[in-house]
Design a protein around this motif. Structure first.
Motif, PDB file in Angstrom:
ATOM      1  N   VAL A  92       4.528   1.454  -4.595  1.00 38.40           N
ATOM      2  CA  VAL A  92       3.395   2.017  -3.859  1.00 38.40           C
ATOM      3  C   VAL A  92       2.109   1.259  -4.141  1.00 38.40           C
ATOM      4  O   VAL A  92       1.161   1.292  -3.348  1.00 38.40           O
ATOM      5  CB  VAL A  92       3.250   3.523  -4.187  1.00 38.40           C
ATOM      6  CG1 VAL A  92       2.759   3.728  -5.602  1.00 38.40           C
ATOM      7  CG2 VAL A  92       2.336   4.215  -3.181  1.00 38.40           C
ATOM      8  N   PHE A  93       2.058   0.518  -5.261  1.00 37.82           N
ATOM      9  CA  PHE A  93       0.854  -0.251  -5.597  1.00 37.82           C
ATOM     10  C   PHE A  93       0.612  -1.413  -4.624  1.00 37.82           C
ATOM     11  O   PHE A  93      -0.439  -2.049  -4.669  1.00 37.82           O
ATOM     12  CB  PHE A  93       0.917  -0.774  -7.038  1.00 37.82           C
ATOM     13  CG  PHE A  93       2.199  -1.480  -7.404  1.00 37.82           C
ATOM     14  CD1 PHE A  93       2.464  -2.768  -6.948  1.00 37.82           C
ATOM     15  CD2 PHE A  93       3.146  -0.845  -8.194  1.00 37.82           C
ATOM     16  CE1 PHE A  93       3.643  -3.414  -7.278  1.00 37.82           C
ATOM     17  CE2 PHE A  93       4.337  -1.483  -8.527  1.00 37.82           C
ATOM     18  CZ  PHE A  93       4.583  -2.768  -8.073  1.00 37.82           C
ATOM     19  N   LEU A  94       1.573  -1.680  -3.731  1.00 34.41           N
ATOM     20  CA  LEU A  94       1.360  -2.704  -2.696  1.00 34.41           C
ATOM     21  C   LEU A  94       0.632  -2.142  -1.475  1.00 34.41           C
ATOM     22  O   LEU A  94       0.286  -2.888  -0.567  1.00 34.41           O
ATOM     23  CB  LEU A  94       2.704  -3.294  -2.251  1.00 34.41           C
ATOM     24  CG  LEU A  94       3.514  -4.059  -3.300  1.00 34.41           C
ATOM     25  CD1 LEU A  94       4.841  -4.501  -2.727  1.00 34.41           C
ATOM     26  CD2 LEU A  94       2.734  -5.254  -3.836  1.00 34.41           C
ATOM     27  N   THR A  95       0.433  -0.832  -1.467  1.00 28.51           N
ATOM     28  CA  THR A  95      -0.192  -0.167  -0.324  1.00 28.51           C
ATOM     29  C   THR A  95      -1.575   0.368  -0.706  1.00 28.51           C
ATOM     30  O   THR A  95      -1.999   0.279  -1.864  1.00 28.51           O
ATOM     31  CB  THR A  95       0.667   1.013   0.173  1.00 28.51           C
ATOM     32  OG1 THR A  95       0.541   2.106  -0.744  1.00 28.51           O
ATOM     33  CG2 THR A  95       2.125   0.610   0.279  1.00 28.51           C
ATOM     34  N   ALA A  96      -2.233   0.954   0.295  1.00 25.75           N
ATOM     35  CA  ALA A  96      -3.528   1.585   0.049  1.00 25.75           C
ATOM     36  C   ALA A  96      -3.367   3.030  -0.405  1.00 25.75           C
ATOM     37  O   ALA A  96      -4.349   3.705  -0.731  1.00 25.75           O
ATOM     38  CB  ALA A  96      -4.383   1.530   1.317  1.00 25.75           C
TER      39      ALA A  96
END
Length: 340
Positions: free
Chosen positions: A82-86
């Motif tokens: 999820v750290f690849l998303t906003a």
């Protein structure tokens, strides 16, 4: 070139990024990676999968940096990064992103590290996202266009030693819908039936393909548009015999007419079918079919139908009338409206 084509040619990368909302394509690519990297005997020793909503990324990286126990390669899959998303993570797992950046810049040569991100968009502003997209083999697994969907179906048929003609393809999509898991299952069944002895035809598709509720409703609406009221009622009664709930049937009818109404309005404003599909977040093939049905309704008829549906929905929730009868009354009123 699609990732699986490269895999067939044994063109393996140290890093893969699979992202998008089409879960079946991501699952299929993972399976192809597993088959390309590991033998059945190596799976127990050299395959690991982590959920990054439950495990810090550095724990997975320690596994990636450990030499294979047997064989030349190991495969490590990192799910839900999820750290690849906003988006903000729902849990309180802290990830060592600095260590991940260092790994991406210098990945272990004996490990295939796969990021499986079931998100529509990644945050392109983040350093980690930019770094990963620059260094990894990337596959975006979002909804396929009509052309891509047919190409994918042909490849599924070919993988099973079968061929399917264009008319049969259209009929399969019209009956089974656009869910890839369902289509893959139906294509396996069709290919097994013909066993390479003949092409898959419309008649074969019609005989063997399971119809979804949505596609039965599409057919029901189509019969109304073309003045085949008796067949429309027959479809409805058959759905009741299959124990489909009237309230669910009415909801799917409403969804179909809403799509027809929205497609007609957006087309009038100059939107193309691909743009409409993107705007409404539905598959382009559904928009193509809805656009065809929209030609059978005037603006006044569609407005009246939407009102009928709203009233029927209210009756479902407040009236003492039997629910199957509410849908039946709607169909009678719809028939009357279309005959004016």
């Amino acid at each position: 070139m699609p990732i699986w084509k490269k895999l067939e040619q044994k063109q393996l990368s140290a890093l893969y990024l699979l992202y998008g909302t089409e879960a079946f394509l991501i699952h299929e690519t993972k399976q192809r990676l597993i088959q390309s990297v590991l033998t059945a005997e190596e799976m127990d020793f050299n395959f690991s999968s982590y959920d990054l909503e439950e495990t810090p990324v550095e724990t997975a990286l320690e596994e990636a940096e450990t030499f294979p126990f047997m064989g030349e390669k190991k495969l490590v899959i990192l799910n839900n990064p999820v750290f690849l998303t906003a988006e903000r993570s729902k849990d309180k797992i802290e990830h060592n992103i600095k260590k991940l950046e260092e790994y991406i810049a210098n990945p272990a040569p004996y490990t295939i590290l796969v990021f499986s991100a079931p998100y529509e968009k990644l945050d392109e502003r983040k350093k980690i996202t930019k770094l990963l997209k620059k260094n990894a083999e990337v596959m975006e697994a979002n909804k396929l266009s009509d052309k891509e969907l047919k190409s994918w179906l042909r490849s599924q048929a070919a993988a099973s030693g079968a061929q399917i003609d264009e008319e049969a393809l259209d009929h399969l999509l019209a009956i089974a819908g656009t869910d890839l898991m369902m289509l893959a299952s139906e294509m396996d069944k069709l290919a097994l039936y013909v066993s390479g002895a003949q092409p898959i035809t419309v008649d074969i598709v019609d005989q063997l393909t399971a119809r979804s509720l949505e596609q039965d409703i599409f057919s029901l609406v189509d019969k109304v548009v073309t003045g085949q009221a008796e067949k429309a009622f027959r479809i409805y009664y058959d759905l009741l015999k299959l124990n489909e709930e009237p309230i669910k049937i009415l909801a799917v009818i409403a969804n179909q007419f809403r799509l027809i109404y929205q497609t007609k309005e957006l087309a009038r404003k100059g939107y193309g079918q691909q743009q409409i599909a993107s705007f409404l977040k539905v598959h382009p093939f559904r928009v193509k079919l809805a656009a065809g049905q929209a030609r059978g309704f005037s603006d006044e008829q569609l407005a009246a139908i939407m009102m009928l549906l709203a009233n029927s929905d209210l009756d479902m929730k407040t009236s003492a009338m039997a629910k199957p009868l509410i849908v039946e009354m709607f169909l009678f009123k719809l028939q009357s409206l279309m005959s004016r």
